[in-house]
Write a protein that holds these residues in place. Structure first.
Motif, short mmCIF file in Angstrom:
data_model
loop_
_atom_site.label_atom_id
_atom_site.label_comp_id
_atom_site.label_asym_id
_atom_site.label_seq_id
_atom_site.Cartn_x
_atom_site.Cartn_y
_atom_site.Cartn_z
N ASP A 343 22.36 32.66 37.04
CA ASP A 343 22.11 31.77 35.90
C ASP A 343 21.48 30.46 36.37
N TRP A 344 21.99 29.89 37.45
CA TRP A 344 21.45 28.62 37.94
C TRP A 344 20.04 28.81 38.50
N ALA A 345 19.77 29.98 39.08
CA ALA A 345 18.41 30.26 39.53
C ALA A 345 17.45 30.31 38.35
N GLY A 346 17.95 30.78 37.19
CA GLY A 346 17.12 30.78 36.00
C GLY A 346 16.76 29.38 35.53
N LEU A 347 17.58 28.40 35.89
CA LEU A 347 17.29 27.00 35.57
C LEU A 347 16.39 26.34 36.61
N GLY A 348 16.08 27.08 37.68
CA GLY A 348 15.21 26.53 38.72
C GLY A 348 15.89 26.21 40.02
N LEU A 349 17.22 26.44 40.13
CA LEU A 349 17.97 26.11 41.33
C LEU A 349 18.31 27.40 42.07
N ASN A 350 17.43 27.81 42.98
CA ASN A 350 17.70 28.97 43.83
C ASN A 350 18.54 28.50 45.01
N LEU A 351 19.80 28.92 45.06
CA LEU A 351 20.74 28.43 46.06
C LEU A 351 20.89 29.46 47.17
N SER A 352 20.85 28.95 48.40
CA SER A 352 21.11 29.78 49.57
C SER A 352 22.31 29.20 50.30
N GLY A 353 22.96 30.02 51.11
CA GLY A 353 24.13 29.58 51.85
C GLY A 353 25.37 30.33 51.41
N GLY A 354 26.43 30.13 52.16
CA GLY A 354 27.68 30.82 51.87
C GLY A 354 28.54 30.08 50.88
N ASP A 355 29.79 30.53 50.78
CA ASP A 355 30.74 29.93 49.85
C ASP A 355 31.77 29.05 50.54
N ASP A 356 31.54 28.75 51.82
CA ASP A 356 32.52 27.97 52.57
C ASP A 356 32.35 26.48 52.29
N ALA A 357 33.45 25.76 52.50
CA ALA A 357 33.42 24.30 52.46
C ALA A 357 33.27 23.79 53.89
N VAL A 358 32.32 22.90 54.10
CA VAL A 358 32.04 22.37 55.43
C VAL A 358 32.19 20.86 55.40
N PRO A 359 32.60 20.25 56.51
CA PRO A 359 32.74 18.79 56.54
C PRO A 359 31.38 18.11 56.59
N LEU A 360 31.37 16.87 56.15
CA LEU A 360 30.13 16.08 56.20
C LEU A 360 30.48 14.64 56.56
N ARG A 361 29.50 13.99 57.15
CA ARG A 361 29.63 12.58 57.51
C ARG A 361 28.51 11.80 56.83
N LEU A 362 28.90 10.74 56.13
CA LEU A 362 27.90 9.85 55.56
C LEU A 362 27.42 8.87 56.60
N ALA A 363 26.19 8.43 56.45
CA ALA A 363 25.66 7.43 57.38
C ALA A 363 26.46 6.15 57.24
N PRO A 364 26.89 5.54 58.36
CA PRO A 364 27.68 4.30 58.28
C PRO A 364 26.86 3.16 57.73
N THR A 365 27.53 2.25 57.04
CA THR A 365 26.89 1.03 56.53
C THR A 365 27.69 -0.15 57.03
N GLY A 366 27.23 -1.32 56.62
CA GLY A 366 27.94 -2.52 57.04
C GLY A 366 27.59 -2.97 58.43
N GLN A 367 26.48 -2.48 59.00
CA GLN A 367 26.07 -2.93 60.32
C GLN A 367 25.61 -4.37 60.24
N THR A 368 26.03 -5.11 61.20
CA THR A 368 25.69 -6.53 61.23
C THR A 368 24.57 -6.76 62.21
N ALA A 369 23.95 -7.93 62.11
CA ALA A 369 22.83 -8.24 62.98
C ALA A 369 23.33 -8.69 64.34
N ALA A 370 22.52 -8.45 65.35
CA ALA A 370 22.83 -8.91 66.70
C ALA A 370 22.72 -10.42 66.75
N PRO A 371 23.21 -11.05 67.83
CA PRO A 371 23.15 -12.49 67.89
C PRO A 371 21.76 -13.05 67.75
#
Length: 614
Positions: A343-371
């Motif tokens: 059904d979702w492919a009929g809307l234009g979203l052809n999904l590949s991959g399995g049904d497992d849940a995998v961990p993810l890491r977001l890019a860190p923020t809050g980096q400060t400037a060097a001296p």
């Protein structure tokens, strides 16, 4: 000479032909019929064969000749009527230049470079190049910039604003020693003014009023009060309307709980409908899924459980609403069934991959400037690093899918595709609420705000982007367009635009306005962007300053390889070599024709006697 080029293979062919001709002559010399032929005749024929082959190759590929070229002098607006030149120089005049003695008129600089492709350098006279000709040049550029004009030399148009909000008009004046700059409203009332001196920047403020379009006026006066320059200030006031979002879930969860809370804090009108089965509904009042109801929402967020419980008519209503402009964000909360993937492919979203849940890491923020404030350093507080989240191992495949959010490893977390006038997206993160629980509500809000604004219905805040100050007769660049864009001009004419394929994701098109006034840019998603085109007489100092600065920038863009000098190379003429080839071939023909040794010897002695007698 390249070993794979045509010149090489031409030389090989000629050499083979010459060798075969020499072999033929040697065999003929050794035959019984030519026993009495003198040896010098063979040597002469062989020599002429070789010379003819060389002349033939030089005729087909004449040697490159060295040409010493002069300077291309380009007359622009404000150029004098008489310009001094030296031998070898090329004097051309662009359309904006006045009468120039002995100048060749050309429609643009590109045409001049095609007619005279090998100038040693380019010298620009006058105020500078217009946007039509402001592109990097292949030869050194010299430009004696005129003094800055007296009036406005920098100016920024204000962004659209809300009713009652203030907007700022900023700019800079040129060499006017002293004066006053005023901001005048449509009722011809001065709402702000400031005294300025030469080269000083200014900022004037005023308040927007009712929603709609209005023209303020910016006036620059000298100390005596006389108006030096003026320019219209287009103001677009937009009525703010909150986004309307419908969330359909198949079960209560922390994800929907914190999404509802964030929407209330952010001013988003969110309706939550949770169907737990057995006729039990949680959240807000149930919403019927039909065309009239869905047209009231900008975005529908729907998980896989709720999708499977929808009837066929409801799914068809959702697809039609998306085609009419509504956004649809699909959430995967668990393994997807084969029917849901289909059904979702009929809307234009052809999904590949399995049904497992995998961990993810977001890019860190809050980096400060060097001296030294020049390079970032790693965050020192562990709380600054986002927590580890989980996502479904799904990826949208096929062309046309655009990744909206990615994790630290570059894996797409949300992707969308266009469907009609709307967009269909998928969100694979299953526990984004953990950001709120671990003290990162800012990251949570950034992610969902990006999802809502990018996939939701295109509103008045989704606009085309204009660069610079639009002016009659000058190219206007319109970017972030979709589908088949067009411009509605002041007199009601519709001008179709063509998106430049080289613009990439910016999706830009060019438009040349031929009249002043309000114009509207439209695209296939019913997005409208009003913009004002200024008449030619508005702020001529601003246009002159823009030409001056852009032309000076071209001087620094000259490629290093173009600074070698005023010597160029071009193919030589083949005619001298061709004439020599005809003479040699005539001699070969005459000697070959007189093969009888006796006749040839008599003819040779007769020719020698005539030359001696002379």
């Amino acid at each position: 000479m390249s070993l794979a080029g045509p010149a090489f293979w031409t030389a090989v062919t000629i050499a083979v032909a010459v060798v075969l001709g020499i072999v033929r002559l040697i065999l003929w010399q050794r035959s019984a019929g030519s026993a009495g032929a003198p040896r010098w005749r063979l040597v002469t024929l062989v020599g002429l064969q070789v010379i003819a082959g060389g002349l033939l190759w030089l005729t087909l590929h004449p040697p490159v000749s060295t040409i010493r070229t002069g300077t291309m002098i380009v007359a622009t607006g404000g150029s004098p009527a008489t310009i001094a030149t030296e031998p070898g120089d090329i004097l051309i005049a662009l359309p904006e230049a006045g009468p120039v003695t002995d100048a060749t008129r050309v429609p643009d600089l590109a045409t001049a470079l095609r007619r005279y492709p090998a100038p040693a350098r380019i010298r620009i006279i006058g105020q500078g190049l217009t946007p039509r000709d402001q592109s990097p040049l292949p030869v050194p550029v010299a430009f004696s910039a005129p003094p800055l004009p007296r009036g406005l030399i920098d100016f920024a148009l204000p962004e659209p604003t809300a009713p009652g909000a203030t907007f700022i008009v900023g700019g800079q004046v040129g060499t006017l020693p002293a004066g006053i700059v005023e901001l005048v409203d449509p009722a011809d009332v001065v709402v702000d003014r400031a005294r300025i001196t030469s080269g000083e920047r200014f900022a004037l403020m005023a308040a927007a009023r009712a929603p709609g379009l209005a023209l303020f006026d910016l006036r620059l006066r000298d100390p005596s009060g006389a108006v030096i320059e003026r320019i219209a200030i287009p103001i677009e006031t937009l009525a703010t309307t909150p986004s309307r979002v419908l969330v359909l879930a198949g079960a209560p969860s922390a994800e929907t709980k914190y999404l509802k809370r964030w929407a209330e804090e952010s001013g988003v009108v969110l309706t939550l409908d949770i169907d737990v089965g057995g006729g039990i509904q949680l959240g807000d009042a149930p919403v019927p899924l039909n065309a009239a109801t869905l047209d009231k929402f900008d975005l529908l967020v729907l998980d896989d459980r709720r999708w499977e419980s929808l009837a066929g008519g409801q799914r068809a209503a959702l697809a039609a609403a998306v085609s009419n402009g509504m956004g649809l964000l699909l959430r995967s909360t668990g393994p997807l069934s084969a029917g849901t993937r289909r059904d979702w492919a009929g809307l234009g979203l052809n999904l590949s991959g399995g049904d497992d849940a995998v961990p993810l890491r977001l890019a860190p923020t809050g980096q400060t400037a060097a001296p030294d404030d020049t390079a970032p350093v790693e965050p020192t507080d562990e709380a600054e690093a986002p927590p580890e989240l989980a996502r479904r191992d799904l990826t949208v495949t096929g062309s046309g899918a655009i990744a909206l959010l990615r994790d630290a490893d570059g894996v797409p977390l949300a992707s969308w595709r266009a469907r009609g006038r709307g967009r269909v997206g998928v969100w694979t993160v299953t526990d984004s609420y953990a950001l709120v629980l671990t003290g990162r509500p800012d990251r949570y809000g950034e992610m969902w705000s990006a999802l809502f604004s990018e996939i939701g219905r295109a509103g008045k805040d989704s606009r085309a982007e204009l660069t610079g100050v639009p002016r009659v007769g000058t190219r206007v660049a319109l970017c972030h367009l979709l589908g088949q864009p067009r411009v509605l001009s002041q007199d009601g004419r519709v001008h179709s635009l063509r998106i430049d394929p080289n613009a990439g994701d910016r999706a830009c098109a060019a438009y040349w306005p031929d009249q002043a006034g309000w114009h509207v840019a439209r695209d296939d998603q019913r997005r409208e962007t009003p913009f004002y085109v200024h008449p030619i007489e508005d702020a001529p100092s601003l246009e002159a300053a823009n030409r001056r600065s852009a032309t000076l920038a071209l001087v620094g863009l000259t490629p290093a390889s173009a600074m070698s000098g005023s010597i160029s190379r071009s193919p030589g003429s083949p005619w001298p070599w061709f004439c020599g080839l005809l003479l040699v071939l005539a001699g070969l023909w005459w000697i070959e024709r007189n093969r009888d040794p006796v006749v040839f010897s008599r003819a040779a002695r007769s020719w020698f006697k005539r030359r001696t007698a002379v």
